[in-house]
Scaffold this motif. Sequence first.
Motif, PDB file in Angstrom:
ATOM      1  N   MET A   1      15.433  14.534  60.013  1.00 41.72           N
ATOM      2  CA  MET A   1      15.508  13.688  58.850  1.00 41.72           C
ATOM      3  C   MET A   1      16.750  12.824  58.845  1.00 41.72           C
ATOM      4  SD  MET A   1      16.263  15.736  54.826  1.00 41.72           S
ATOM      5  CE  MET A   1      14.515  16.402  55.260  1.00 41.72           C
ATOM      6  N   THR A   2      16.327  11.551  58.305  1.00 38.82           N
ATOM      7  CA  THR A   2      17.597  10.750  58.060  1.00 38.82           C
ATOM      8  C   THR A   2      18.677  11.147  56.918  1.00 38.82           C
ATOM      9  OG1 THR A   2      15.829   8.938  58.619  1.00 38.82           O
ATOM     10  CG2 THR A   2      18.052   8.092  57.830  1.00 38.82           C
ATOM     11  N   ASP A   3      19.999  11.069  57.424  1.00 36.80           N
ATOM     12  CA  ASP A   3      21.047  11.204  56.563  1.00 36.80           C
ATOM     13  C   ASP A   3      20.744  10.373  55.558  1.00 36.80           C
ATOM     14  OD1 ASP A   3      23.193  12.370  59.183  1.00 36.80           O
ATOM     15  OD2 ASP A   3      21.593  13.320  57.937  1.00 36.80           O
ATOM     16  N   LEU A   4      21.223  10.900  54.352  1.00 41.05           N
ATOM     17  CA  LEU A   4      21.515   9.938  53.104  1.00 41.05           C
ATOM     18  C   LEU A   4      22.671   8.917  53.174  1.00 41.05           C
ATOM     19  CD1 LEU A   4      20.771  12.505  50.136  1.00 41.05           C
ATOM     20  CD2 LEU A   4      19.221  10.601  51.021  1.00 41.05           C
ATOM     21  N   THR A   5      22.289   7.934  52.648  1.00 42.06           N
ATOM     22  CA  THR A   5      23.858   7.055  52.583  1.00 42.06           C
ATOM     23  C   THR A   5      24.679   7.331  51.498  1.00 42.06           C
ATOM     24  OG1 THR A   5      22.734   5.704  50.846  1.00 42.06           O
ATOM     25  CG2 THR A   5      22.394   5.127  53.058  1.00 42.06           C
ATOM     26  N   PRO A   6      25.930   7.253  51.540  1.00 40.97           N
ATOM     27  CA  PRO A   6      26.954   7.586  50.722  1.00 40.97           C
ATOM     28  C   PRO A   6      26.457   7.590  49.070  1.00 40.97           C
ATOM     29  CG  PRO A   6      27.998   6.766  52.221  1.00 40.97           C
ATOM     30  CD  PRO A   6      26.569   6.577  52.649  1.00 40.97           C
ATOM     31  N   ALA A   7      25.861   6.288  48.946  1.00 42.23           N
ATOM     32  CA  ALA A   7      25.386   6.043  47.588  1.00 42.23           C
ATOM     33  C   ALA A   7      24.138   6.914  47.143  1.00 42.23           C
ATOM     34  CB  ALA A   7      24.793   4.544  47.669  1.00 42.23           C
ATOM     35  N   ALA A   8      22.987   7.096  48.134  1.00 46.31           N
ATOM     36  CA  ALA A   8      22.006   7.884  47.742  1.00 46.31           C
ATOM     37  C   ALA A   8      22.408   9.260  47.528  1.00 46.31           C
ATOM     38  CB  ALA A   8      21.249   7.771  48.941  1.00 46.31           C
ATOM     39  N   ASP A   9      23.524   9.712  48.296  1.00 40.29           N
ATOM     40  CA  ASP A   9      23.975  11.153  48.227  1.00 40.29           C
ATOM     41  C   ASP A   9      24.541  11.306  46.774  1.00 40.29           C
ATOM     42  OD1 ASP A   9      24.388  13.831  49.036  1.00 40.29           O
ATOM     43  OD2 ASP A   9      26.545  13.182  49.219  1.00 40.29           O
ATOM     44  N   LEU A  10      25.564  10.398  46.416  1.00 38.66           N
ATOM     45  CA  LEU A  10      26.030  10.269  45.019  1.00 38.66           C
ATOM     46  C   LEU A  10      24.972  10.374  43.878  1.00 38.66           C
ATOM     47  CD1 LEU A  10      28.604  10.033  43.372  1.00 38.66           C
ATOM     48  CD2 LEU A  10      28.496   7.780  43.431  1.00 38.66           C
ATOM     49  N   LEU A  11      24.179   9.343  44.035  1.00 36.94           N
ATOM     50  CA  LEU A  11      23.128   9.420  42.999  1.00 36.94           C
ATOM     51  C   LEU A  11      22.300  10.791  42.850  1.00 36.94           C
ATOM     52  CD1 LEU A  11      21.610   5.821  43.792  1.00 36.94           C
ATOM     53  CD2 LEU A  11      23.194   6.500  41.862  1.00 36.94           C
ATOM     54  N   ARG A  12      22.101  11.496  43.891  1.00 36.44           N
ATOM     55  CA  ARG A  12      21.228  12.531  43.920  1.00 36.44           C
ATOM     56  C   ARG A  12      22.216  13.677  43.171  1.00 36.44           C
ATOM     57  NH1 ARG A  12      16.762  13.793  47.302  1.00 36.44           N
ATOM     58  NH2 ARG A  12      17.571  15.763  47.692  1.00 36.44           N
ATOM     59  N   THR A  13      23.478  13.612  42.963  1.00 35.05           N
ATOM     60  CA  THR A  13      24.188  14.729  42.829  1.00 35.05           C
ATOM     61  C   THR A  13      24.692  14.423  41.087  1.00 35.05           C
ATOM     62  OG1 THR A  13      26.256  13.825  43.900  1.00 35.05           O
ATOM     63  CG2 THR A  13      25.055  15.529  44.949  1.00 35.05           C
ATOM     64  N   ALA A  14      24.326  13.223  40.926  1.00 31.36           N
ATOM     65  CA  ALA A  14      24.983  12.674  39.545  1.00 31.36           C
ATOM     66  C   ALA A  14      24.175  13.471  38.519  1.00 31.36           C
ATOM     67  CB  ALA A  14      24.386  11.141  39.307  1.00 31.36           C
ATOM     68  N   PRO A  15      24.941  13.880  37.542  1.00 34.41           N
ATOM     69  CA  PRO A  15      24.405  14.757  36.283  1.00 34.41           C
ATOM     70  C   PRO A  15      23.324  13.978  35.500  1.00 34.41           C
ATOM     71  CG  PRO A  15      26.610  13.882  35.677  1.00 34.41           C
ATOM     72  CD  PRO A  15      26.219  13.676  37.016  1.00 34.41           C
ATOM     73  N   VAL A  16      22.270  14.740  35.079  1.00 29.29           N
ATOM     74  CA  VAL A  16      21.083  14.293  34.607  1.00 29.29           C
ATOM     75  C   VAL A  16      21.021  14.339  32.901  1.00 29.29           C
ATOM     76  CG1 VAL A  16      18.729  13.895  34.568  1.00 29.29           C
ATOM     77  CG2 VAL A  16      19.853  14.526  36.585  1.00 29.29           C
ATOM     78  N   PHE A  17      20.148  15.258  32.606  1.00 31.70           N
ATOM     79  CA  PHE A  17      20.265  15.713  31.150  1.00 31.70           C
ATOM     80  C   PHE A  17      20.941  17.055  30.807  1.00 31.70           C
ATOM     81  CE2 PHE A  17      16.510  12.795  31.648  1.00 31.70           C
ATOM     82  CZ  PHE A  17      16.848  11.817  31.249  1.00 31.70           C
ATOM     83  N   PRO A  18      21.182  17.250  29.549  1.00 29.48           N
ATOM     84  CA  PRO A  18      21.968  18.666  29.187  1.00 29.48           C
ATOM     85  C   PRO A  18      20.513  19.714  29.230  1.00 29.48           C
ATOM     86  CG  PRO A  18      21.533  17.271  27.367  1.00 29.48           C
ATOM     87  CD  PRO A  18      21.483  16.395  28.416  1.00 29.48           C
ATOM     88  N   GLN A  19      20.902  20.909  29.332  1.00 28.92           N
ATOM     89  CA  GLN A  19      20.048  22.024  29.501  1.00 28.92           C
ATOM     90  C   GLN A  19      19.288  22.072  27.949  1.00 28.92           C
ATOM     91  OE1 GLN A  19      18.155  23.700  31.963  1.00 28.92           O
ATOM     92  NE2 GLN A  19      19.087  22.256  33.026  1.00 28.92           N
ATOM     93  N   ASP A  20      20.134  22.072  26.908  1.00 26.99           N
ATOM     94  CA  ASP A  20      19.822  22.068  25.708  1.00 26.99           C
ATOM     95  C   ASP A  20      19.506  20.584  25.296  1.00 26.99           C
ATOM     96  OD1 ASP A  20      19.478  24.657  24.544  1.00 26.99           O
ATOM     97  OD2 ASP A  20      21.777  24.701  24.019  1.00 26.99           O
TER      98      ASP A  20
END
Length: 220
Positions: A1-20
């Motif tokens: 599997m190709t490693d993620l770029t730093p930007a892609a890794d950051l984007l994947r771990t960015a918070p999205v929506f609250p649970q509530d």
Amino acid sequence: MTDLTPAADLLRTAPVFPQDMPSFEPASAPASPLPLFLEWLEAAVRSGVLAPHAVNLATVGEDGLPDARIVILKDVDASGWSVASSTDSPKGRQLAANPSAALTFFWPGLGRQVRVRGAVRVAGPEENDKDFQRRHPSARALVLAGRQSQVLETPDAVEAAVGRQLAQLEARPELGSETWAVFTVEPAVVEFWQADPERRHTRLRYTRTGDSWRTDRLWP
């Protein structure tokens, strides 16, 4: 599997929506989109969303490509959603050449967005002047100075131009602008989107059919 770029890794771990998040049941939605929009806007204000009246205004550029920027909603009623700008600004010229636009409101703390698409109507001189006079003096001075989005030679040029216009406004507080205009997006389609933690987002689309509206549930 190709490693993620730093930007892609950051984007994947960015918070999205609250649970509530608020619930949204399309079956109980009103027959037209305006009451629902006002309900959602009030909820955004009550929940402390920053700049809940900020909206992305999308137009078509002179080169045929899409263009977008964040502006402030001035009003909304049965006739449509209103924003304002100079007619000699890029968005003003784009709306003159192609009088149609799309608006997108996004309230991430509630997991909600609203999309509006339709033709654009320009207000008359009286309404335009009333809106202009309600603006802060510095904001009016910037409009009167003109040159929005043109290349800035030096930062001092802005201060000098605004200073000259503020002096004019102090001498003539009633001074108006020939270019300031209120643009109203008359909705043809309005979509309400409520996020879901499991990505089963709820979407309800209103489509104008004559004097009434058709509603459709959409796939996430």
